[in-house]
Design a protein around this motif. Sequence first.
Motif, PDB file in Angstrom:
ATOM      1  N   ILE A  69       0.822  -1.205   0.000  1.00 15.96           N
ATOM      2  CA  ILE A  69       0.000   0.000   0.000  1.00 15.96           C
ATOM      3  C   ILE A  69       0.859   1.259   0.000  1.00 15.96           C
ATOM      4  O   ILE A  69       0.544   2.255  -0.637  1.00 15.96           O
ATOM      5  N   PRO A 126       0.135  -1.541  -6.278  1.00 14.95           N
ATOM      6  CA  PRO A 126      -1.185  -1.024  -6.650  1.00 14.95           C
ATOM      7  C   PRO A 126      -1.412  -0.940  -8.151  1.00 14.95           C
ATOM      8  O   PRO A 126      -2.530  -1.174  -8.624  1.00 14.95           O
ATOM      9  N   VAL A 170      -9.519  -5.249  -5.482  1.00 14.80           N
ATOM     10  CA  VAL A 170      -9.201  -5.832  -4.179  1.00 14.80           C
ATOM     11  C   VAL A 170     -10.511  -6.169  -3.484  1.00 14.80           C
ATOM     12  O   VAL A 170     -11.471  -5.388  -3.546  1.00 14.80           O
ATOM     13  N   LYS A 208      -9.094   1.141   6.245  1.00 13.48           N
ATOM     14  CA  LYS A 208      -8.529   0.330   5.171  1.00 13.48           C
ATOM     15  C   LYS A 208      -9.022   0.825   3.811  1.00 13.48           C
ATOM     16  O   LYS A 208      -8.248   0.881   2.845  1.00 13.48           O
ATOM     17  N   SER A 209     -10.284   1.210   3.717  1.00 14.25           N
ATOM     18  CA  SER A 209     -10.818   1.764   2.479  1.00 14.25           C
ATOM     19  C   SER A 209     -10.053   3.028   2.076  1.00 14.25           C
ATOM     20  O   SER A 209      -9.673   3.194   0.911  1.00 14.25           O
ATOM     21  N   TYR A 258      -6.550   2.131   0.740  1.00 14.83           N
ATOM     22  CA  TYR A 258      -6.588   1.615  -0.625  1.00 14.83           C
ATOM     23  C   TYR A 258      -6.806   2.753  -1.627  1.00 14.83           C
ATOM     24  O   TYR A 258      -6.225   2.752  -2.719  1.00 14.83           O
ATOM     25  N   ILE A 292      -5.614   2.104  -5.708  1.00 14.31           N
ATOM     26  CA  ILE A 292      -6.264   0.865  -6.163  1.00 14.31           C
ATOM     27  C   ILE A 292      -7.499   1.246  -6.976  1.00 14.31           C
ATOM     28  O   ILE A 292      -8.318   2.058  -6.534  1.00 14.31           O
ATOM     29  N   TYR A 343     -12.368  -1.413  -5.180  1.00 15.51           N
ATOM     30  CA  TYR A 343     -12.312  -2.094  -3.881  1.00 15.51           C
ATOM     31  C   TYR A 343     -13.709  -2.555  -3.518  1.00 15.51           C
ATOM     32  O   TYR A 343     -14.652  -1.760  -3.513  1.00 15.51           O
TER      33      TYR A 343
END
Length: 200
Positions: A94, A118, A124, A139-140, A143, A148, A151
């Motif tokens: 990350i 990424p 993901v 976590k969102s 990402y 990313i 997700y």
Amino acid sequence: MTATSRPDDGFSEQPISDFRLTVDDLETMVRAGVFDRVDSGKVELVEGRLVHMASESLLHARAAGRLSLALNLAITRLSLEQRFEVLNGGTVRISDISAFDPDGAVIARGVEGFFMRPDQVFLVIESSLSTLSRDLGSKSRAYAVAGIAEYWVIDVKNAKLHVFRRPVGGAWTESLTLGASDKVSPLFAPGADISLASVF
């Protein structure tokens, strides 16, 4: 009775601070087999700290497995198997000090490296039973900041799929919540039309 003074050991004025690991440190540890012990469990690196992850429940694993299978079937049906590969796990780098182990990921077939980057990841997936607030929160955001492309969070308890897409400036520009009666297609395969009834 008088207190006995202790000699200065040279550390009395030293500040106490945490030792933070990098993702490169984590890679070195994994290559060396540091986490190969049966009781070591699964860990993630979060802002330089090793975080022990809880064991997976049957419900958690089943939902992630079913969604991965549905993605594989869709990729095959659309003749995209030479371009994309579905993973059940793996580690995504990350940042320099954070690396997550999602429950699933779709990457470009044939990419190389020890941890996924990424720019190699199209999707993901996290399956959430007891970690929903974290997966939808910190976590969102991590990402999104990492760039990313897409997700998905499976809300196992409530039979919902939270979809986050197209991050710009570290924030998602699209989000939606789908239920068991809905279908979903990832950005990399807009014709996938995966029935979420097969997941929940």
